[in-house]
Motif scaffolding. Structure first.
Motif, short mmCIF file in Angstrom:
data_model
loop_
_atom_site.label_atom_id
_atom_site.label_comp_id
_atom_site.label_asym_id
_atom_site.label_seq_id
_atom_site.Cartn_x
_atom_site.Cartn_y
_atom_site.Cartn_z
N ALA A 182 0.86 -1.05 -0.11
CA ALA A 182 0.04 -0.33 -0.06
C ALA A 182 0.83 1.27 0.11
O ALA A 182 1.75 1.14 0.57
CB ALA A 182 -1.01 0.14 1.19
N ALA A 183 0.32 2.38 -0.55
CA ALA A 183 1.10 3.54 -0.71
C ALA A 183 1.37 4.12 0.73
O ALA A 183 0.45 4.06 1.66
CB ALA A 183 0.53 4.63 -1.39
N GLU A 184 2.34 4.62 0.90
CA GLU A 184 3.00 5.06 2.40
C GLU A 184 2.96 6.64 2.13
O GLU A 184 2.96 7.09 1.03
CB GLU A 184 3.99 4.54 2.93
N ALA A 185 3.61 7.26 3.29
CA ALA A 185 3.55 8.82 2.96
C ALA A 185 4.95 8.85 2.29
O ALA A 185 5.74 8.30 1.81
CB ALA A 185 4.36 9.13 4.49
N ASN A 186 4.74 10.11 1.64
CA ASN A 186 5.69 10.50 0.50
C ASN A 186 7.17 10.37 1.03
O ASN A 186 7.39 10.92 2.05
CB ASN A 186 5.46 11.86 -0.10
N SER A 187 8.17 10.02 0.43
CA SER A 187 9.66 9.93 0.69
C SER A 187 10.30 10.89 -0.24
O SER A 187 9.52 11.49 -1.30
CB SER A 187 10.10 8.66 0.63
N VAL A 188 11.25 10.81 0.00
CA VAL A 188 12.26 11.67 -0.98
C VAL A 188 12.35 11.47 -2.43
O VAL A 188 12.21 12.20 -2.96
CB VAL A 188 13.83 11.75 -0.35
N PHE A 189 12.62 9.95 -2.51
CA PHE A 189 12.56 9.59 -4.00
C PHE A 189 11.19 8.81 -4.23
O PHE A 189 10.45 8.31 -3.41
CB PHE A 189 13.69 8.58 -3.96
N ASP A 190 11.02 8.84 -5.75
CA ASP A 190 9.54 8.34 -5.92
C ASP A 190 9.78 6.66 -5.70
O ASP A 190 10.87 6.09 -5.82
CB ASP A 190 9.44 8.49 -7.49
N ARG A 191 8.70 5.84 -5.43
CA ARG A 191 8.68 4.47 -5.37
C ARG A 191 9.01 3.70 -6.75
O ARG A 191 9.41 2.69 -6.61
CB ARG A 191 7.05 4.05 -5.11
N SER A 192 8.69 4.53 -7.86
CA SER A 192 8.93 3.80 -9.02
C SER A 192 10.36 3.46 -9.24
O SER A 192 10.95 2.73 -10.22
CB SER A 192 8.45 4.60 -9.96
N THR A 193 11.41 4.18 -8.55
CA THR A 193 12.75 4.11 -8.73
C THR A 193 13.31 3.13 -7.67
O THR A 193 14.67 3.04 -7.52
CB THR A 193 13.39 5.55 -8.84
N MET A 194 12.61 2.76 -6.81
CA MET A 194 13.28 1.97 -5.71
C MET A 194 13.58 0.26 -5.94
O MET A 194 14.19 -0.06 -5.22
CB MET A 194 12.11 1.84 -4.60
N PHE A 195 13.53 -0.19 -7.03
CA PHE A 195 13.65 -1.45 -7.34
C PHE A 195 15.24 -1.80 -7.04
O PHE A 195 15.65 -2.85 -6.28
CB PHE A 195 13.19 -2.08 -8.69
N ILE A 196 15.91 -1.26 -7.70
CA ILE A 196 17.45 -1.58 -7.66
C ILE A 196 18.12 -1.20 -6.38
O ILE A 196 18.74 -1.82 -5.82
CB ILE A 196 18.21 -1.05 -9.09
N PRO A 197 17.72 0.08 -6.02
CA PRO A 197 18.33 0.38 -4.64
C PRO A 197 17.75 -0.45 -3.49
O PRO A 197 18.60 -0.89 -2.45
CB PRO A 197 17.94 1.74 -4.10
N PHE A 253 18.30 3.87 2.59
CA PHE A 253 17.28 3.06 1.73
C PHE A 253 15.79 3.95 2.34
O PHE A 253 14.95 3.76 1.51
CB PHE A 253 17.07 1.95 1.54
N GLY A 254 15.84 4.42 3.57
CA GLY A 254 14.75 5.20 4.24
C GLY A 254 14.38 6.35 3.12
O GLY A 254 13.09 6.78 3.30
N LEU A 255 15.38 6.67 2.23
CA LEU A 255 14.89 7.89 1.22
C LEU A 255 13.95 7.53 0.44
O LEU A 255 13.10 8.15 -0.12
CB LEU A 255 15.87 8.30 0.46
N TRP A 256 13.61 6.11 0.17
CA TRP A 256 12.56 5.62 -0.76
C TRP A 256 11.70 5.15 -0.08
O TRP A 256 10.49 5.17 -0.52
CB TRP A 256 13.14 4.42 -1.59
N SER A 257 11.58 4.58 1.02
CA SER A 257 10.53 3.69 2.28
C SER A 257 10.66 4.22 3.38
O SER A 257 11.79 3.50 3.89
CB SER A 257 10.39 2.47 1.70
N SER A 258 10.05 5.13 4.06
CA SER A 258 10.11 5.54 5.44
C SER A 258 10.58 4.43 6.40
O SER A 258 10.98 4.72 7.48
CB SER A 258 9.50 6.59 5.74
N ILE A 259 9.68 3.49 6.21
CA ILE A 259 9.68 2.07 7.35
C ILE A 259 11.07 1.75 7.48
O ILE A 259 11.39 1.35 8.50
CB ILE A 259 8.84 1.21 6.84
N PHE A 260 11.77 1.75 6.47
CA PHE A 260 13.36 1.37 6.53
C PHE A 260 14.06 2.17 7.43
O PHE A 260 15.15 1.81 7.81
CB PHE A 260 13.69 1.05 5.04
N ALA A 261 13.91 3.48 7.31
CA ALA A 261 14.63 4.45 8.42
C ALA A 261 14.32 3.98 9.75
O ALA A 261 15.23 4.08 10.50
CB ALA A 261 14.07 6.07 7.93
#
Length: 155
Positions: free
Chosen positions: A41-56, A113-121
């Motif tokens: 599910a979509a989470e709060a906006n992060s620094v980078f877009d979710r569509s660019t998160m696969f490789i990181p 990686f928290g820059l893409w998905s805040s739960i990782f922070a």
């Protein structure tokens, strides 16, 4: 009856099981990354877009998996030394030192990686805190090794 020897055996078995799980997870990291990117599910906006998160995310998970295997290797060494009744020795202090640095390394990777998905922070902060706790434990062991060494040389 439960005793210290059985507890050590259980700890070594669980360490081996965790290492096997880490190896198995490494095989599925791309699938996990793809699932997380598109199915969560979509989470709060992060620094980078979710569509660019696969490789990181793949890079982060592979690095963290390798670090976890390193920590488990050190933990197994520590448990093996304890089972030989070699508790307050420099080797154990070194194992605890490496485990603490590994935990801090995982924390840094997760924070990045928290820059893409805040739960990782959040998980990164937990890993950093655990690394700090391991650091304190290492300092206690180091002092105990020093005291034991002084007592061994006292007649």
């Amino acid at each position: 009856m439960w005793n210290k020897d059985r507890s050590l055996i259980l700890s070594r078995i669980l360490t081996l099981a965790a290492a096997m799980a880490a190896v198995i997870v490494a095989v599925f990291i791309p699938a996990i990354s793809g699932w997380y990117q598109y199915e969560m599910a979509a989470e709060a906006n992060s620094v980078f877009d979710r569509s660019t998160m696969f490789i990181p995310m793949c890079i982060t998970l592979y690095v963290c998996d390798a670090l976890a295997l390193g920590a488990l290797w050190n933990l197994n060494t520590l448990l093996r030394n304890i089972s030989r009744d070699e508790v307050f020795i420099q080797k154990n202090t070194n194992c605890l030192r490496r485990i603490s640095w590994i935990c801090m390394g995982v924390g840094v990777m997760m924070m990045i990686f928290g820059l893409w998905s805040s739960i990782f922070a959040f998980f990164g902060m937990c890993a950093l805190m655990f690394g700090l706790i391991m650091r304190v434990l290492k300092n206690v062991f180091e002092k105990a090794v020093e005291i034991k060494s002084e007592n061994d040389f006292t007649i």
